[in-house]
Design a protein around this motif. Structure first.
Motif, PDB file in Angstrom:
ATOM      1  N   UNK A 195       0.872  -1.169   0.000  1.00  0.00           N
ATOM      2  CA  UNK A 195       0.000   0.000   0.000  1.00  0.00           C
ATOM      3  C   UNK A 195       0.915   1.226   0.000  1.00  0.00           C
ATOM      4  N   UNK A 196       1.105   1.863  -1.167  1.00  0.00           N
ATOM      5  CA  UNK A 196       2.154   2.889  -1.307  1.00  0.00           C
ATOM      6  C   UNK A 196       1.740   4.271  -0.804  1.00  0.00           C
ATOM      7  N   UNK A 197       1.473   4.384   0.491  1.00  0.00           N
ATOM      8  CA  UNK A 197       1.075   5.672   1.055  1.00  0.00           C
ATOM      9  C   UNK A 197       2.198   6.706   0.937  1.00  0.00           C
ATOM     10  N   UNK A 198       3.443   6.223   1.040  1.00  0.00           N
ATOM     11  CA  UNK A 198       4.577   7.145   1.010  1.00  0.00           C
ATOM     12  C   UNK A 198       4.799   7.777  -0.342  1.00  0.00           C
ATOM     13  N   UNK A 199       4.543   7.029  -1.411  1.00  0.00           N
ATOM     14  CA  UNK A 199       4.867   7.518  -2.758  1.00  0.00           C
ATOM     15  C   UNK A 199       3.664   8.012  -3.548  1.00  0.00           C
ATOM     16  N   UNK A 200       2.435   7.803  -3.029  1.00  0.00           N
ATOM     17  CA  UNK A 200       1.239   8.236  -3.755  1.00  0.00           C
ATOM     18  C   UNK A 200       0.346   9.100  -2.857  1.00  0.00           C
ATOM     19  N   UNK A 201       0.600  10.409  -2.845  1.00  0.00           N
ATOM     20  CA  UNK A 201      -0.166  11.322  -1.971  1.00  0.00           C
ATOM     21  C   UNK A 201      -1.665  11.294  -2.227  1.00  0.00           C
ATOM     22  N   UNK A 202      -2.093  11.047  -3.490  1.00  0.00           N
ATOM     23  CA  UNK A 202      -3.534  11.035  -3.771  1.00  0.00           C
ATOM     24  C   UNK A 202      -4.222   9.831  -3.110  1.00  0.00           C
ATOM     25  N   UNK A 203      -3.484   8.733  -2.950  1.00  0.00           N
ATOM     26  CA  UNK A 203      -4.012   7.560  -2.246  1.00  0.00           C
ATOM     27  C   UNK A 203      -4.061   7.824  -0.743  1.00  0.00           C
ATOM     28  N   UNK A 204      -3.084   8.572  -0.261  1.00  0.00           N
ATOM     29  CA  UNK A 204      -2.978   8.867   1.171  1.00  0.00           C
ATOM     30  C   UNK A 204      -4.228   9.553   1.705  1.00  0.00           C
ATOM     31  N   UNK A 205      -4.841  10.379   0.884  1.00  0.00           N
ATOM     32  CA  UNK A 205      -6.032  11.130   1.298  1.00  0.00           C
ATOM     33  C   UNK A 205      -7.148  10.199   1.768  1.00  0.00           C
ATOM     34  N   UNK A 206      -7.277   9.051   1.131  1.00  0.00           N
ATOM     35  CA  UNK A 206      -8.324   8.083   1.457  1.00  0.00           C
ATOM     36  C   UNK A 206      -8.099   7.461   2.833  1.00  0.00           C
ATOM     37  N   UNK A 207      -6.843   7.422   3.289  1.00  0.00           N
ATOM     38  CA  UNK A 207      -6.482   6.743   4.534  1.00  0.00           C
ATOM     39  C   UNK A 207      -6.204   7.702   5.689  1.00  0.00           C
ATOM     40  N   UNK A 208      -6.335   8.992   5.455  1.00  0.00           N
ATOM     41  CA  UNK A 208      -5.891   9.995   6.424  1.00  0.00           C
ATOM     42  C   UNK A 208      -6.965  10.335   7.455  1.00  0.00           C
ATOM     43  N   UNK A 209      -6.561  10.439   8.738  1.00  0.00           N
ATOM     44  CA  UNK A 209      -7.444  10.969   9.776  1.00  0.00           C
ATOM     45  C   UNK A 209      -7.074  12.422  10.033  1.00  0.00           C
ATOM     46  N   UNK A 210      -7.944  13.108  10.754  1.00  0.00           N
ATOM     47  CA  UNK A 210      -7.691  14.518  11.058  1.00  0.00           C
ATOM     48  C   UNK A 210      -6.490  14.661  12.000  1.00  0.00           C
ATOM     49  N   UNK A 211      -6.138  13.590  12.720  1.00  0.00           N
ATOM     50  CA  UNK A 211      -4.957  13.617  13.598  1.00  0.00           C
ATOM     51  C   UNK A 211      -3.692  13.186  12.861  1.00  0.00           C
ATOM     52  N   UNK A 212      -3.766  13.094  11.532  1.00  0.00           N
ATOM     53  CA  UNK A 212      -2.607  12.729  10.702  1.00  0.00           C
ATOM     54  C   UNK A 212      -2.114  11.307  10.992  1.00  0.00           C
ATOM     55  N   UNK A 213      -3.043  10.386  11.199  1.00  0.00           N
ATOM     56  CA  UNK A 213      -2.723   8.966  11.323  1.00  0.00           C
ATOM     57  C   UNK A 213      -3.548   8.205  10.279  1.00  0.00           C
ATOM     58  N   UNK A 214      -3.448   6.888  10.284  1.00  0.00           N
ATOM     59  CA  UNK A 214      -4.125   6.062   9.278  1.00  0.00           C
ATOM     60  C   UNK A 214      -5.474   5.575   9.798  1.00  0.00           C
ATOM     61  N   UNK A 215      -6.491   5.631   8.949  1.00  0.00           N
ATOM     62  CA  UNK A 215      -7.835   5.182   9.307  1.00  0.00           C
ATOM     63  C   UNK A 215      -7.862   3.662   9.401  1.00  0.00           C
ATOM     64  N   UNK A 216      -8.148   3.159  10.581  1.00  0.00           N
ATOM     65  CA  UNK A 216      -8.171   1.712  10.778  1.00  0.00           C
ATOM     66  C   UNK A 216      -9.352   1.066  10.051  1.00  0.00           C
ATOM     67  N   UNK A 217     -10.433   1.812   9.886  1.00  0.00           N
ATOM     68  CA  UNK A 217     -11.577   1.291   9.147  1.00  0.00           C
ATOM     69  C   UNK A 217     -11.212   0.919   7.717  1.00  0.00           C
ATOM     70  N   UNK A 218     -10.334   1.712   7.104  1.00  0.00           N
ATOM     71  CA  UNK A 218      -9.853   1.403   5.747  1.00  0.00           C
ATOM     72  C   UNK A 218      -8.987   0.140   5.758  1.00  0.00           C
ATOM     73  N   UNK A 219      -8.209  -0.030   6.812  1.00  0.00           N
ATOM     74  CA  UNK A 219      -7.367  -1.228   6.929  1.00  0.00           C
ATOM     75  C   UNK A 219      -8.237  -2.481   7.019  1.00  0.00           C
TER      76      UNK A 219
END
Length: 379
Positions: A32-56
């Protein structure tokens, strides 16, 4: 679905006619290339700048299905004659590692145990820290095989362990199956609570009696406690076609994400601070959810201890035409709060059973986690 009807001829009449498979035959690694694909990161981002566990949870559900298709792959067929569906999320245990939305995540997994029509899948998740992938979670799912039209059970390829480690994994799968059967047979919906559990409930009841009236009717809440009936949150989802799977039913990962996010909000509201998921267990997919259904989710804190909050989410559906509700799932989530949380007290016998059920799920955790500042997993 019309196309899938033609695949019936590829289905095995018995398991003996299917070639055995090895664990490495179904092994998959997915990045899951969160580091290299910022547009994908948006889908996984929380307001606290962590990863959404629901997406996981959604990703784990999809990966579990893919692994099972790999195990049962027929090289002569372009499309699998099997319909693989999630039967149960047996356990998800979190490790004490942070999830950064700016570092790549790796999933891996394989089939670890096989019955006649069911498979246990072990999955792990890692996140890149420096130059190496560090473990984040371990997950165990149970998947079942159905026929081409998802109308009846279908046989799956046998599994042959090749090493002592694999034999131990397979043996653990057998033990897990036995544990689930035992847990189900002692369910509070079937059997009375144990003597120890009855004592616990009676002592809680006595502690809520008003000493001034000396009456069973007069109830007083102890200090630093909340009535269980006041710990609820509810939500409603309209099940749109966007969330459907290939069988035209609602994707199980979507249901898990919605249930988890409501549970997280419930734990946050109850504890008064940001909660962190510690464990997910015993999510049973009892009935499929049809497209167009109304999905009712009811979340409730059912047990607390120190910093821990056990949340139960009940899922039921109704069609737009009918008013009758049908239970589809019950979800169990264990959270840890940044600070100590109030005790939760049942008022009725039904709530007392929910309390004991929550206590059982909490006690089945692999081991209490220790809250650390880098332990950040959010909805």
């Amino acid at each position: 679905m019309e196309e899938r009807k033609l695949l019936h001829s590829f289905l095995a009449k018995s398991q003996d006619g299917l070639p055995p498979r090895r664990m490495k035959d179904s092994y998959i690694e997915v990045l899951l290339p969160l580091g290299s694909e910022p547009e994908l990161r948006e889908k996984y981002l929380t307001v606290q700048n962590t990863v959404r566990f629901g997406r996981i949870l959604e990703d784990l559900d999809s990966l579990g299905v893919l692994i099972c298709y790999m195990h049962n792959k027929i090289h002569s067929a372009k499309m699998s004659p099997l319909s693989i569906v999630t039967a149960l999320v047996d356990k998800i245990d979190m490790c004490k590692k942070s999830l950064s939305p700016e570092q790549d995540i790796k999933f891996s997994g394989h089939v670890s145990w096989v019955g006649k029509t069911s498979m246990e899948v072990k999955m792990q998740m890692f996140q890149l820290h420096g130059d190496e992938f560090c473990p984040v979670l371990d997950a165990t799912f149970v998947m079942v095989a159905r026929d081409s039209e998802n109308k009846g059970p279908a046989f799956v390829n046998p599994l042959i362990p090749e090493s002592p480690e694999e034999e131990e994994l397979f043996r653990q799968g057998e033990l897990n199956k036995g544990r689930r059967i035992a847990f189900s047979s002692t369910s509070l919906l079937k059997m009375a609570p144990s003597a120890e559990e009855r004592t616990t409930i009676h002592e809680m009841f006595l502690s809520t009696l008003d000493p001034k009236t000396i009456s069973f009717r007069s109830r007083v809440l102890p200090s630093n406690a909340v009535w269980m009936e006041n710990s609820k949150l509810k939500s409603l989802e309209i099940c749109h076609p966007q969330e459907r799977n290939i069988f035209n039913r609602i994707f199980g990962g979507f249901l898990m994400r919605k249930a988890y996010e409501l549970a997280w909000a419930t734990a946050c509201s109850f504890g008064g601070s940001r909660p962190f998921v510690v464990a997910v267990d015993d999510i049973m997919f009892q009935k499929p959810v049809e497209v167009g259904s109304l999905l009712f989710l009811s979340s409730q804190v059912c047990f607390t201890q120190n910093n821990y909050i056990q949340v139960r989410v009940h899922s039921e559906v109704a069609s737009l035409q009918e008013k009758q509700h049908t239970t589809t799932n019950v979800f169990h989530f264990t959270f840890m709060s940044e600070k100590e949380v109030p005790l939760v007290f049942p008022k009725t016998y039904g709530e007392s059973m929910l309390y004991l059920d929550g206590q059982r799920h909490f006690n089945s955790m692999s081991g209490p986690a220790t809250l650390k500042k880098d332990y950040l997993v959010e909805p």
